[in-house]
Design a protein around this motif. Structure first.
Motif, mmCIF file in Angstrom:
data_model
loop_
_atom_site.group_PDB
_atom_site.id
_atom_site.type_symbol
_atom_site.label_atom_id
_atom_site.label_comp_id
_atom_site.label_asym_id
_atom_site.label_seq_id
_atom_site.Cartn_x
_atom_site.Cartn_y
_atom_site.Cartn_z
ATOM 1 N N UNK A 9 -14.667 -2.514 8.993
ATOM 2 C CA UNK A 9 -13.324 -2.890 8.960
ATOM 3 C C UNK A 9 -12.594 -1.634 8.522
ATOM 4 N N UNK A 10 -11.281 -1.848 8.562
ATOM 5 C CA UNK A 10 -10.168 -0.943 8.243
ATOM 6 C C UNK A 10 -9.592 -1.341 6.920
ATOM 7 N N UNK A 11 -9.450 -0.701 6.094
ATOM 8 C CA UNK A 11 -8.481 -0.980 4.641
ATOM 9 C C UNK A 11 -7.168 -0.191 4.624
ATOM 10 N N UNK A 12 -6.376 -0.905 4.249
ATOM 11 C CA UNK A 12 -4.878 0.065 4.191
ATOM 12 C C UNK A 12 -4.431 -0.481 2.839
ATOM 13 N N UNK A 13 -4.226 0.432 1.850
ATOM 14 C CA UNK A 13 -3.476 0.080 0.620
ATOM 15 C C UNK A 13 -2.058 -0.202 0.484
ATOM 16 N N UNK A 14 -1.610 -0.667 -0.681
ATOM 17 C CA UNK A 14 -0.330 -1.145 -0.678
ATOM 18 C C UNK A 14 0.610 0.014 -0.247
ATOM 19 N N UNK A 15 1.877 -0.282 0.105
ATOM 20 C CA UNK A 15 2.835 0.792 0.516
ATOM 21 C C UNK A 15 2.718 1.703 1.789
ATOM 22 N N UNK A 16 1.596 1.080 2.463
ATOM 23 C CA UNK A 16 1.513 1.812 3.788
ATOM 24 C C UNK A 16 0.708 3.128 3.663
ATOM 25 N N UNK A 17 -0.247 3.158 2.791
ATOM 26 C CA UNK A 17 -0.987 4.177 2.616
ATOM 27 C C UNK A 17 -1.694 4.562 3.696
ATOM 28 N N UNK A 18 -2.806 5.543 3.614
ATOM 29 C CA UNK A 18 -3.310 6.025 4.781
ATOM 30 C C UNK A 18 -4.660 4.865 5.011
ATOM 31 N N UNK A 19 -4.826 4.549 6.201
ATOM 32 C CA UNK A 19 -5.761 3.548 6.492
ATOM 33 C C UNK A 19 -7.290 4.227 6.256
ATOM 34 N N UNK A 20 -7.958 3.438 5.758
ATOM 35 C CA UNK A 20 -9.343 4.022 5.554
ATOM 36 C C UNK A 20 -10.393 3.079 6.401
ATOM 37 N N UNK A 21 -11.130 3.917 7.364
ATOM 38 C CA UNK A 21 -12.364 3.015 8.265
ATOM 39 C C UNK A 21 -13.502 2.567 7.058
ATOM 40 N N UNK A 22 -14.071 1.562 7.197
ATOM 41 C CA UNK A 22 -15.260 1.122 6.366
ATOM 42 C C UNK A 22 -16.334 0.574 7.049
ATOM 43 N N UNK A 23 -17.281 1.420 7.252
ATOM 44 C CA UNK A 23 -18.387 0.980 8.223
ATOM 45 C C UNK A 23 -19.254 0.203 7.589
ATOM 46 N N UNK A 24 -19.976 -0.509 8.114
ATOM 47 C CA UNK A 24 -21.140 -1.354 7.701
ATOM 48 C C UNK A 24 -22.011 -0.747 6.660
ATOM 49 N N UNK A 25 -22.095 -1.352 5.429
ATOM 50 C CA UNK A 25 -23.013 -0.949 4.498
ATOM 51 C C UNK A 25 -22.248 0.224 3.538
ATOM 52 N N UNK A 26 -21.087 0.310 3.795
ATOM 53 C CA UNK A 26 -20.006 1.163 2.938
ATOM 54 C C UNK A 26 -19.257 0.025 2.119
ATOM 55 N N UNK A 27 -18.566 0.746 1.187
ATOM 56 C CA UNK A 27 -17.642 0.076 0.465
ATOM 57 C C UNK A 27 -16.274 1.060 0.244
#
Length: 309
Positions: free
Chosen positions: A223-241
């Protein structure tokens, strides 16, 4: 994302830390970053593989076993044997001043007779175990009698969140919904969310909350995770956190799944102090200082299954 090491073919450490002697998990996410959480494992065990659990002691933590598939029988030195916990349910134990517990045994034959759709020896056990600090720098929490409870699948409340095809609130409170699982003097919540391919969801973090996002083994891809305020999107692969530090103003954490995913999301307010940990006798002792931990270890060695009573 932080890539956790695989500990065995059936157990994966997701969040963790080392103890006062340097034993344990050398994780990219430090104890202070995951505070108030202490550990998360994902176990996927076939019926012919010995379960990675046995009788062991704890102090100062709340252990939550979230069953995703299969079942788990339970035992502790205060209540004896009980259960089972079935898929979709939750087993929670607050270790308090001390407890010895076990989980993972085969249910007795009468359990299968009462539930004919369950076939003995055929269930794959798939579970997430999550520990958090209940607030042990408060003496009333650290010195409390241990307590345990099994929450049935139907007791876990549903969440209706835009973008999710299914959602449950496993622990804590979120947007007016409350789980029956206690949080004691911790401010934590854990969400179990299913996203269809191409979907995204906005998770509302309260001011001061940290947040982690974990795609389960059953996810098709990361999945991808974007923090509040439009910060940089982070790709989170399977088995990662992905672990987001405490957010002073809170806000919307966006999780998107290009190929669909089941994700666990945890949020919480960090405690003012991070507890120390001592690993011994296949268990984990948490406490405010080394003297406390060593005394509890010695107490367990002296009392065995009378520990914490």
């Amino acid at each position: 994302g932080f890539g956790p090491p695989a500990l065995s073919k059936s157990l994966r450490r997701v969040l963790g830390s080392t103890d006062i002697n340097g034993k344990g998990t050398h994780a990219d996410a430090s104890e202070s970053l995951i505070n108030p959480f202490l550990l998360m494992d994902e176990a996927r065990v076939s019926p012919d593989v010995p379960l990675p659990f046995a009788k062991h002691p704890h102090t100062g933590l709340v252990a939550n076993t979230i069953l995703l598939d299969g079942h788990s029988m339970l035992w502790d030195n205060l209540n004896g044997g009980y259960g089972p916990a079935w898929a979709g349910g939750l087993f929670q134990i607050n270790a308090g001043r001390g407890v010895v517990h076990d989980e993972g045994a085969e249910p007795p034959e009468e359990v299968y007779q009462a539930k004919p759709h369950r076939k003995k020896g055929c269930d794959m056990m798939h579970a997430v175990q999550l520990w958090f600090n209940p607030g042990i720098h408060d003496d009333s929490v650290l010195g409390a009698q241990a307590e345990s409870v099994v929450h049935a699948p139907e007791d876990i409340p549903a969440l209706n969140i835009e973008g999710c095809s299914a959602g449950r609130l496993v622990i804590g409170e979120y947007q007016g919904v409350k789980s029956p699982a206690k949080t004691f003097k911790a401010d934590v919540c854990v969400l179990d969310l299913t996203l269809q391919a191409g979907a995204s969801v906005a998770i509302q973090a309260k001011p001061g909350h940290m947040c982690w996002v974990y795609p389960l083994m059953t996810s098709q891809q990361g999945v991808s995770v974007t923090p509040p305020g439009g910060g940089a999107e982070e790709a989170v692969d399977l088995h990662q956190v992905a672990v987001l530090p405490a957010m002073e103003a809170g806000g919307s954490v966006r999780v998107a799944a290009a190929g669909g995913a089941q994700v666990f999301v945890g949020m919480g307010t960090p405690h003012g102090k991070v507890p120390l940990k001592l690993l011994a006798h296949d268990g984990a002792f948490f406490g405010p200082d080394e003297a406390y931990l060593n005394a509890k270890k010695a107490d367990f060695e002296a009392k065995g299954e009378e520990f914490g009573k």
